[in-house]
Design a protein around this motif. Structure first.
Motif, PDB file in Angstrom:
ATOM      1  N   LEU A   1      -7.992  -4.058  -0.456  1.00 37.63           N
ATOM      2  CA  LEU A   1      -7.093  -5.033   0.167  1.00 37.63           C
ATOM      3  C   LEU A   1      -7.802  -6.362   0.418  1.00 37.63           C
ATOM      4  CD1 LEU A   1      -5.160  -2.770   2.719  1.00 37.63           C
ATOM      5  CD2 LEU A   1      -4.175  -3.977   0.753  1.00 37.63           C
TER       6      LEU A   1
ATOM      7  N   VAL B   1       3.679  -1.055   3.952  1.00 36.06           N
ATOM      8  CA  VAL B   1       2.992   0.211   3.687  1.00 36.06           C
ATOM      9  C   VAL B   1       4.093   1.246   3.482  1.00 36.06           C
ATOM     10  CG1 VAL B   1       1.474   2.009   4.620  1.00 36.06           C
ATOM     11  CG2 VAL B   1       0.992  -0.406   5.103  1.00 36.06           C
TER      12      VAL B   1
ATOM     13  N   TRP C   1       1.171  -2.703  -6.340  1.00 34.70           N
ATOM     14  CA  TRP C   1       1.375  -1.567  -5.442  1.00 34.70           C
ATOM     15  C   TRP C   1       0.126  -0.689  -5.551  1.00 34.70           C
ATOM     16  CZ3 TRP C   1       6.698   0.726  -4.081  1.00 34.70           C
ATOM     17  CH2 TRP C   1       7.617  -0.312  -3.852  1.00 34.70           C
TER      18      TRP C   1
ATOM     19  N   ALA D   1      -0.488  -7.860   4.005  1.00 36.23           N
ATOM     20  CA  ALA D   1       0.238  -7.085   2.988  1.00 36.23           C
ATOM     21  C   ALA D   1       1.720  -7.078   3.342  1.00 36.23           C
ATOM     22  CB  ALA D   1      -0.310  -5.660   2.921  1.00 36.23           C
TER      23      ALA D   1
ATOM     24  N   THR E   1      -9.517   1.747   0.697  1.00 38.57           N
ATOM     25  CA  THR E   1      -8.298   0.928   0.723  1.00 38.57           C
ATOM     26  C   THR E   1      -8.600  -0.452   1.300  1.00 38.57           C
ATOM     27  OG1 THR E   1      -6.991   2.942   1.044  1.00 38.57           O
ATOM     28  CG2 THR E   1      -5.896   0.855   1.513  1.00 38.57           C
ATOM     29  N   SER E   2      -9.408  -0.494   2.355  1.00 40.60           N
ATOM     30  CA  SER E   2      -9.760  -1.774   2.991  1.00 40.60           C
ATOM     31  C   SER E   2     -10.524  -2.676   2.023  1.00 40.60           C
ATOM     32  CB  SER E   2     -10.594  -1.529   4.252  1.00 40.60           C
ATOM     33  OG  SER E   2      -9.863  -0.756   5.179  1.00 40.60           O
TER      34      SER E   2
ATOM     35  N   SER F   1      -5.658  -2.439   8.230  1.00 39.40           N
ATOM     36  CA  SER F   1      -6.179  -3.293   7.149  1.00 39.40           C
ATOM     37  C   SER F   1      -5.042  -4.002   6.422  1.00 39.40           C
ATOM     38  CB  SER F   1      -6.996  -2.456   6.159  1.00 39.40           C
ATOM     39  OG  SER F   1      -8.166  -1.982   6.776  1.00 39.40           O
ATOM     40  N   ALA F   2      -3.939  -3.286   6.191  1.00 38.45           N
ATOM     41  CA  ALA F   2      -2.778  -3.902   5.534  1.00 38.45           C
ATOM     42  C   ALA F   2      -2.236  -5.049   6.387  1.00 38.45           C
ATOM     43  CB  ALA F   2      -1.696  -2.848   5.288  1.00 38.45           C
ATOM     44  N   ASP F   3      -2.190  -4.855   7.685  1.00 38.57           N
ATOM     45  CA  ASP F   3      -1.758  -5.892   8.622  1.00 38.57           C
ATOM     46  C   ASP F   3      -2.723  -7.082   8.570  1.00 38.57           C
ATOM     47  OD1 ASP F   3      -0.779  -7.326  10.836  1.00 38.57           O
ATOM     48  OD2 ASP F   3      -1.743  -6.005  12.295  1.00 38.57           O
TER      49      ASP F   3
ATOM     50  N   VAL G   1       0.863  -1.183   0.000  1.00 37.91           N
ATOM     51  CA  VAL G   1       0.000   0.000   0.000  1.00 37.91           C
ATOM     52  C   VAL G   1       0.896   1.228   0.000  1.00 37.91           C
ATOM     53  CG1 VAL G   1      -1.872   1.242   1.133  1.00 37.91           C
ATOM     54  CG2 VAL G   1      -1.724  -1.245   1.361  1.00 37.91           C
TER      55      VAL G   1
END
Length: 263
Positions: free
Chosen positions: A253, A143, A210, A140, A249-250, A134-136, A117
């Motif tokens: 993802l 970031v 990305w 992902a 973004t969530s 959310s990335a966690d 991200v």
């Protein structure tokens, strides 16, 4: 060790870490509260010292981690000292001083099928914290924070990450250098656009991706936009005008997670 004077040099140093310029100079920051201190210790963050209230004592959840973290300094202080070093009106009885993490950009560039991200100018600490969580959550790979993005080590951002900032690499960098380098390594730079022809559900997130997300009001900057390979849209058949950047973004993802792990 115990400190009871507000004039103690250590106390003055800690209080100054509430300012960004001191955090940048010292490469340290403060985290407040039992949950964040626990997460930092369990995740192996570089904790310099843990400061707790002499009146309330060391919280039991943290005390049981002391044996496995003998290199960490434990310091009892007065509630006045805790208040001086806290960014909240009702301070928690414990905080820690942590060294900023350093992550290897080179290793990230070489990772196959990475999901990254890229945050370009997001200003709200709550939004950045949610994006990191959310990335966690979807595993992902990293970031990346571009120029103009709110400081990761701002106390409000730290609280909003709920400890996720300790679970994955978070790097700061110049997007004008990083995005072309990522493309050269085979990554696709993806962003949302209302003019896009493809929905996020028709897009293939399985190769190296990305995901570029932009400022709450202005979106992605013109400089970063120039590197975008693919533009997609999140369908909104209802009457909502838009989703905020953290929510959008969530959604993206989780679609990437579905394709990568659940098909």
């Amino acid at each position: 060790m115990e400190i009871t004077s507000l004039q103690n040099p250590r106390v003055k140093q800690w209080a100054q870490l509430l300012e960004k310029k001191t955090r940048d100079k010292e490469h340290k920051y403060i985290i407040e509260g039992i949950h964040l201190v626990q997460e930092a210790l369990i995740s192996g963050a570089s904790v310099e010292c843990i400061v707790y209230s002499l009146e309330q004592g060391m919280p039991a959840e943290i005390e049981k981690l002391t044996a496995s973290h003998l290199d960490v300094e434990w310091i009892g202080v007065t509630s006045a000292i805790i208040a001086k070093c806290s960014s909240t009106e009702t301070p928690q009885p414990v905080f820690a001083v942590v060294h900023k993490q350093s992550s290897d950009m080179g290793a990230l560039m070489e990772r196959e099928n990475a999901l990254v991200v890229v945050v370009d100018g997001v200003q709200d600490p709550g939004n950045l914290g949610t994006i990191i969580r959310s990335a966690d959550a979807v595993l992902a790979d990293a970031v990346i924070l571009g120029k103009g993005t709110v400081d990761l080590y701002n106390p409000k951002t730290i609280r909003a990450t709920m400890g996720s900032m300790f679970h994955l690499p978070i790097l700061e960098g110049n997007l004008n250098e990083l995005l072309p380098a990522a493309k050269q390594g085979g990554a696709r730079i993806v962003s949302t656009s209302l003019q896009a022809e493809h929905t996020c559900y028709a897009y293939d997130f399985r190769p190296s991706t990305w995901l570029l997300v932009g400022n709450e009001g202005k979106g992605v900057s013109a400089e970063a936009e120039a590197y975008v390979d693919d533009r997609i849209i999140i369908p909104m058949p209802g009457r909502a005008e838009s989703l905020n950047v953290a929510m959008a973004t969530s959604v993206l993802l989780y679609e990437a997670l579905r394709q990568r792990r659940f098909t």
